[in-house]
Design a protein around this motif. Structure first.
Motif, PDB file in Angstrom:
ATOM      1  N   LEU A  40       0.838  -1.198   0.000  1.00  0.00           N
ATOM      2  CA  LEU A  40       0.000   0.000   0.000  1.00  0.00           C
ATOM      3  C   LEU A  40       0.873   1.248   0.000  1.00  0.00           C
ATOM      4  O   LEU A  40       1.994   1.218   0.504  1.00  0.00           O
ATOM      5  CB  LEU A  40      -0.892   0.025   1.238  1.00  0.00           C
ATOM      6  CG  LEU A  40      -1.833  -1.155   1.453  1.00  0.00           C
ATOM      7  CD1 LEU A  40      -2.448  -1.100   2.842  1.00  0.00           C
ATOM      8  CD2 LEU A  40      -2.906  -1.167   0.378  1.00  0.00           C
ATOM      9  N   PRO A  41       0.318   2.355  -0.510  1.00  0.00           N
ATOM     10  CA  PRO A  41       1.052   3.609  -0.349  1.00  0.00           C
ATOM     11  C   PRO A  41       1.176   3.928   1.140  1.00  0.00           C
ATOM     12  O   PRO A  41       0.213   3.764   1.896  1.00  0.00           O
ATOM     13  CB  PRO A  41       0.171   4.644  -1.053  1.00  0.00           C
ATOM     14  CG  PRO A  41      -0.750   3.866  -1.924  1.00  0.00           C
ATOM     15  CD  PRO A  41      -0.918   2.535  -1.262  1.00  0.00           C
ATOM     16  N   THR A  42       2.335   4.343   1.566  1.00  0.00           N
ATOM     17  CA  THR A  42       2.558   4.653   2.975  1.00  0.00           C
ATOM     18  C   THR A  42       1.546   5.670   3.479  1.00  0.00           C
ATOM     19  O   THR A  42       1.072   5.575   4.616  1.00  0.00           O
ATOM     20  CB  THR A  42       3.995   5.175   3.179  1.00  0.00           C
ATOM     21  OG1 THR A  42       4.897   4.196   2.671  1.00  0.00           O
ATOM     22  CG2 THR A  42       4.303   5.419   4.634  1.00  0.00           C
ATOM     23  N   ALA A  43       1.183   6.614   2.633  1.00  0.00           N
ATOM     24  CA  ALA A  43       0.235   7.659   3.022  1.00  0.00           C
ATOM     25  C   ALA A  43      -1.158   7.103   3.323  1.00  0.00           C
ATOM     26  O   ALA A  43      -1.943   7.760   3.994  1.00  0.00           O
ATOM     27  CB  ALA A  43       0.145   8.709   1.919  1.00  0.00           C
ATOM     28  N   ALA A  44      -1.459   5.895   2.859  1.00  0.00           N
ATOM     29  CA  ALA A  44      -2.791   5.323   3.046  1.00  0.00           C
ATOM     30  C   ALA A  44      -2.875   4.346   4.213  1.00  0.00           C
ATOM     31  O   ALA A  44      -3.915   3.716   4.410  1.00  0.00           O
ATOM     32  CB  ALA A  44      -3.224   4.620   1.761  1.00  0.00           C
ATOM     33  N   LEU A  45      -1.813   4.228   4.988  1.00  0.00           N
ATOM     34  CA  LEU A  45      -1.814   3.237   6.069  1.00  0.00           C
ATOM     35  C   LEU A  45      -2.771   3.621   7.180  1.00  0.00           C
ATOM     36  O   LEU A  45      -2.853   4.779   7.583  1.00  0.00           O
ATOM     37  CB  LEU A  45      -0.408   3.092   6.660  1.00  0.00           C
ATOM     38  CG  LEU A  45       0.626   2.432   5.767  1.00  0.00           C
ATOM     39  CD1 LEU A  45       1.954   2.343   6.507  1.00  0.00           C
ATOM     40  CD2 LEU A  45       0.172   1.068   5.310  1.00  0.00           C
ATOM     41  N   ALA A  46      -3.465   2.615   7.683  1.00  0.00           N
ATOM     42  CA  ALA A  46      -4.334   2.812   8.839  1.00  0.00           C
ATOM     43  C   ALA A  46      -3.457   2.858  10.089  1.00  0.00           C
ATOM     44  O   ALA A  46      -2.398   2.212  10.147  1.00  0.00           O
ATOM     45  CB  ALA A  46      -5.330   1.667   8.945  1.00  0.00           C
ATOM     46  N   PRO A  47      -3.884   3.626  11.096  1.00  0.00           N
ATOM     47  CA  PRO A  47      -3.109   3.642  12.345  1.00  0.00           C
ATOM     48  C   PRO A  47      -2.994   2.232  12.926  1.00  0.00           C
ATOM     49  O   PRO A  47      -3.949   1.469  12.909  1.00  0.00           O
ATOM     50  CB  PRO A  47      -3.943   4.547  13.261  1.00  0.00           C
ATOM     51  CG  PRO A  47      -4.826   5.334  12.344  1.00  0.00           C
ATOM     52  CD  PRO A  47      -5.061   4.479  11.136  1.00  0.00           C
ATOM     53  N   GLY A  48      -1.812   1.910  13.383  1.00  0.00           N
ATOM     54  CA  GLY A  48      -1.584   0.611  14.000  1.00  0.00           C
ATOM     55  C   GLY A  48      -1.398  -0.534  13.024  1.00  0.00           C
ATOM     56  O   GLY A  48      -1.376  -1.696  13.431  1.00  0.00           O
ATOM     57  N   ALA A  49      -1.261  -0.243  11.736  1.00  0.00           N
ATOM     58  CA  ALA A  49      -1.064  -1.298  10.750  1.00  0.00           C
ATOM     59  C   ALA A  49       0.221  -2.056  11.051  1.00  0.00           C
ATOM     60  O   ALA A  49       1.211  -1.478  11.495  1.00  0.00           O
ATOM     61  CB  ALA A  49      -1.006  -0.699   9.343  1.00  0.00           C
ATOM     62  N   SER A  50       0.198  -3.349  10.809  1.00  0.00           N
ATOM     63  CA  SER A  50       1.356  -4.205  11.048  1.00  0.00           C
ATOM     64  C   SER A  50       2.253  -4.173   9.803  1.00  0.00           C
ATOM     65  O   SER A  50       2.066  -4.932   8.858  1.00  0.00           O
ATOM     66  CB  SER A  50       0.899  -5.631  11.336  1.00  0.00           C
ATOM     67  OG  SER A  50       2.006  -6.474  11.499  1.00  0.00           O
ATOM     68  N   VAL A  51       3.236  -3.270   9.820  1.00  0.00           N
ATOM     69  CA  VAL A  51       4.089  -3.017   8.659  1.00  0.00           C
ATOM     70  C   VAL A  51       5.339  -3.887   8.713  1.00  0.00           C
ATOM     71  O   VAL A  51       5.985  -4.012   9.750  1.00  0.00           O
ATOM     72  CB  VAL A  51       4.474  -1.521   8.593  1.00  0.00           C
ATOM     73  CG1 VAL A  51       5.441  -1.253   7.444  1.00  0.00           C
ATOM     74  CG2 VAL A  51       3.231  -0.650   8.473  1.00  0.00           C
ATOM     75  N   ILE A  52       5.676  -4.462   7.578  1.00  0.00           N
ATOM     76  CA  ILE A  52       6.924  -5.201   7.402  1.00  0.00           C
ATOM     77  C   ILE A  52       7.902  -4.232   6.735  1.00  0.00           C
ATOM     78  O   ILE A  52       7.671  -3.786   5.616  1.00  0.00           O
ATOM     79  CB  ILE A  52       6.713  -6.444   6.524  1.00  0.00           C
ATOM     80  CG1 ILE A  52       5.654  -7.356   7.133  1.00  0.00           C
ATOM     81  CG2 ILE A  52       8.035  -7.172   6.298  1.00  0.00           C
ATOM     82  CD1 ILE A  52       5.134  -8.419   6.186  1.00  0.00           C
ATOM     83  N   ARG A  53       8.969  -3.891   7.432  1.00  0.00           N
ATOM     84  CA  ARG A  53       9.908  -2.873   6.935  1.00  0.00           C
ATOM     85  C   ARG A  53      10.689  -3.386   5.729  1.00  0.00           C
ATOM     86  O   ARG A  53      11.124  -4.535   5.702  1.00  0.00           O
ATOM     87  CB  ARG A  53      10.903  -2.455   8.023  1.00  0.00           C
ATOM     88  CG  ARG A  53      10.342  -1.969   9.313  1.00  0.00           C
ATOM     89  CD  ARG A  53       9.389  -0.826   9.311  1.00  0.00           C
ATOM     90  NE  ARG A  53       9.652   0.283   8.443  1.00  0.00           N
ATOM     91  CZ  ARG A  53       8.773   1.258   8.234  1.00  0.00           C
ATOM     92  NH1 ARG A  53       7.604   1.234   8.836  1.00  0.00           N
ATOM     93  NH2 ARG A  53       9.050   2.246   7.438  1.00  0.00           N
ATOM     94  N   HIS A  54      10.860  -2.511   4.761  1.00  0.00           N
ATOM     95  CA  HIS A  54      11.676  -2.790   3.585  1.00  0.00           C
ATOM     96  C   HIS A  54      12.260  -1.448   3.151  1.00  0.00           C
ATOM     97  O   HIS A  54      11.525  -0.545   2.758  1.00  0.00           O
ATOM     98  CB  HIS A  54      10.819  -3.400   2.478  1.00  0.00           C
ATOM     99  CG  HIS A  54      11.612  -3.899   1.315  1.00  0.00           C
ATOM    100  ND1 HIS A  54      12.121  -3.054   0.357  1.00  0.00           N
ATOM    101  CD2 HIS A  54      11.970  -5.164   0.956  1.00  0.00           C
ATOM    102  CE1 HIS A  54      12.763  -3.767  -0.553  1.00  0.00           C
ATOM    103  NE2 HIS A  54      12.688  -5.046  -0.211  1.00  0.00           N
ATOM    104  N   ARG A  55      13.561  -1.317   3.243  1.00  0.00           N
ATOM    105  CA  ARG A  55      14.211  -0.025   3.023  1.00  0.00           C
ATOM    106  C   ARG A  55      13.908   0.571   1.646  1.00  0.00           C
ATOM    107  O   ARG A  55      13.574   1.751   1.526  1.00  0.00           O
ATOM    108  CB  ARG A  55      15.716  -0.158   3.212  1.00  0.00           C
ATOM    109  CG  ARG A  55      16.455   1.168   3.117  1.00  0.00           C
ATOM    110  CD  ARG A  55      17.914   1.035   3.534  1.00  0.00           C
ATOM    111  NE  ARG A  55      18.669   0.145   2.706  1.00  0.00           N
ATOM    112  CZ  ARG A  55      19.503   0.541   1.738  1.00  0.00           C
ATOM    113  NH1 ARG A  55      19.685   1.815   1.521  1.00  0.00           N
ATOM    114  NH2 ARG A  55      20.161  -0.332   1.032  1.00  0.00           N
TER     115      ARG A  55
END
Length: 197
Positions: A40-55
């Motif tokens: 997803l676009p970072t700007a569209a993330l819901a608060p508390g989303a479980s993000v997998i980091r990728h540089r």
């Protein structure tokens, strides 16, 4: 469908992968991907989303988010979204090809710009022609899952060829080819393949 294809492609070409993905997702209820991760676009993330980091994805404004257990979207919805995402990737590929042309125009070999070399011109012609053919495939057969998957697979191959035109810099994290790499990862999240659940 033709307007959506053109709009997604132009957004990605003009403003980058995240902008194109945002346009592709607009007007949907945020379909759940076929696998366990959504891009997803970072700007569209819901608060508390479980993000997998990728540089590299972070640098492109894309986040990989674990699916919250919701069922995947129905196959026709995923196929339609896959077609719009294919258009986004075509925009990214066009942008990368333009950057390769600029790069090759400034480099010389044998006293002339590399852009004038027959082999280089042939590769560039193949890339431009392929983008046109893939766009047409999405316009005509974007409702067929096998056609959409084929477009994404071909875009991955073409992006690798375009990255080669940038020389070694085409394979660095700071390269303009980064968007093409992240677009492939994004497609891997959204394009259903055998065994996805």
């Amino acid at each position: 469908m033709l307007d959506a294809i053109a709009e997604c492609e132009e957004a990605a070409y003009e403003d980058g992968l995240a902008a194109g993905l945002a346009v592709a997702l607009a007007g949907t209820d945020g379909p759940a991907p076929p696998g366990r991760v959504a891009a997803l676009p970072t700007a569209a993330l819901a608060p508390g989303a479980s993000v997998i980091r990728h540089r590299m994805a972070d640098l492109e404004g894309i986040a990989f988010v674990r699916r919250d257990g919701t069922r995947p979207a129905p196959a026709p919805e995923l196929t339609a979204f896959g077609a719009r995402l294919g258009a986004v990737r075509i925009g990214v590929t066009r942008r990368l090809t333009d950057l390769a042309v600029h790069h090759l125009s400034g480099r010389t070999s044998g006293g002339e710009p590399m852009i004038r070399k027959q082999l280089v011109a042939g590769v560039l012609a193949d890339l431009v022609t392929a983008a046109e053919a893939l766009r047409r495939c999405l316009e005509v057969a974007g409702h067929l899952p096998v056609a959409v998957t084929d477009v994404h697979d071909r875009l991955t191959v073409h992006d690798r060829e375009a990255a080669k035109l940038l020389g070694a810099s085409g394979f660095l994290a700071g390269s303009p080819a980064r968007a093409a790499h992240v677009s492939r990862l994004t497609a891997n999240c959204w394009i259903a393949r055998d065994g996805d659940s």
